[in-house]
Enzyme design. Structure first.
Site, mmCIF file in Angstrom:
data_model
loop_
_atom_site.group_PDB
_atom_site.id
_atom_site.type_symbol
_atom_site.label_atom_id
_atom_site.label_comp_id
_atom_site.label_asym_id
_atom_site.label_seq_id
_atom_site.Cartn_x
_atom_site.Cartn_y
_atom_site.Cartn_z
ATOM 1 C CE LYS A 1 -4.347 -1.665 1.964
ATOM 2 N NZ LYS A 1 -5.250 -1.635 3.126
ATOM 3 C CE LYS B 1 -5.657 -7.841 -1.444
ATOM 4 N NZ LYS B 1 -5.853 -7.690 -0.021
ATOM 5 C CE LYS C 1 -12.414 -3.633 0.561
ATOM 6 N NZ LYS C 1 -13.257 -4.074 1.649
#
Ligand code: TYM
Length: 330
Positions: A111, A194, A197
């Site tokens: 992230k 994966k 969102k």
């Protein structure tokens, strides 16, 4: 009864990965365990976000939790920021947590690298500590999560042990529970990543509220592999992912599906996957439609969940504060 706790962030919309990897399994536990299911809005502010959208997503997720079978009369559904205790416990745990361990978290590395504004807040680094607090605050025995959260639950176990050793036996050390199928649903556009969102490519992600038409379109355009055989294997990440989704949506084994589609082309196979997903989501979407505009009902569910959760949280925080040496409140 043993205690289960798990949560999802109200960022963006819930998708098939969240459903097969998480929500559906949660629903199967509500009869046998005491379950706490949180909507973790405090986690959702660790990356740049829009406040009005966060509030909306919090209600939407609550309606989806219920629509996925989390009956509020059988489990505790709560909103993290409604409970005083999560951030309080996170502070105490954070003081026991080596920074290096947080910097090594795969999700933090991912992230913080992806964050293109160049701003990485301390919240993003501390996020797994807050997650540990979510779990330990309710003395959970078991934490069901998808594969991607396993490392965070391991950190939580380390912190529980560290607290118990530093002060005295306080927390149960929770077990992680990963479902056998569906623990790692991949993006339809990049089956090595994966389904997420935060994926920039929205067509790789099937949302629980996508219309049948959209679902079919996304699945039809899923990236597939060379060759034309419908079978699972390391050399076939795209088809393997579709088989996993198919199997999760129907409860049929991958081998059984491989047999059925022996000699079939990708096209008809993808259509069958789309049918299975549309069928699996249909009752969820119907229930969602029925309740999602009923704000008073949703507020009452949060209130009911918060009453139980807050009592537990208060008890635990009082204990932790006493052990930490804080002077008692009079
Ligand atoms: P979150 O909101 O990203 O995801 C919620 C749950 O969905 C699972 N999941 C997946 N499973 C299979 N395939 C996928 N592609 C996929 N994507 C997501 C996640 O593993 C998770 O179980 N940090 C957590 C939320 C959290 C939490 C907690 C979880 C906060 N506090 C305490 C458990 C206990 C998160 O961001 O999940």
């Amino acid at each position: 009864k043993k205690v289960i706790l798990t949560c999802a962030q109200p960022t963006g919309q819930l998708h098939l990965g969240n459903y097969f990897g998480a929500l559906r399994n949660w629903a199967s536990m509500i009869d046998d365990y005491e379950c706490f299911f949180g909507i973790v809005d405090q986690h959702a502010i660790t990356l740049p976000y829009v406040p009005a959208e966060l509030r909306q997503a919090t209600y939407r997720n609550l309606a989806l939790y219920i629509a996925c079978g989390l009956d509020p009369s059988k489990c505790h559904l709560f909103c993290q920021s409604h409970i005083i205790g999560h951030t309080e416990l996170a502070w105490v745990l954070g003081c026991l947590c080596p920074i290096g361990q947080l910097e090594r978290m795969t999700q933090f590395k991912d992230k913080s690298q992806r964050e293109d504004s160049g701003f990485i807040g301390a919240g993003l680094l501390n996020y797994p500590v807050l997650m540990a607090a979510d779990i330990l605050l309710y003395n959970a025995d078991r934490v069901p999560v998808g594969e991607d959260q396993k490392q965070h639950v391991e950190l939580c176990r380390d912190l529980a042990i560290k607290f118990n050793n530093t002060y005295s036996e306080t927390f149960r050390v929770p077990e992680v529970y990963i479902p056998k199928t569906g623990a790692r649903i991949k993006s339809l556009q990049d089956p090595l990543k994966k389904m997420s969102k935060s994926d920039a490519n929205q067509s790789g992600c099937v949302y629980l509220l996508d219309s049948p038409k959209t679902i079919r379109k996304k699945i039809r355009s899923a990236v597939t592999d060379s060759g034309s055989e419908v079978r699972a294997g390391k050399d076939k990440p795209g088809i393997t992912n579709l088989l996993t989704i198919f199997s999760s949506a129907t409860g049929r084994s991958v081998e059984d599906l491989e047999k059925q589609f022996e000699g079939s082309q990708y096209g008809p196979f993808k259509d069958a996957v789309a049918d299975a997903v549309i069928n699996a989501l249909e009752p969820i979407q119907a229930k969602y439609e029925e309740i999602h505009n009923d704000k008073a009902y949703l507020d009452s569910v949060f209130k009911q969940g918060a009453e139980v959760a807050q009592k537990r949280a208060y008890k635990m925080i009082s204990k932790v504060y006493r052990k930490a040496g804080f002077a008692p409140r009079t």
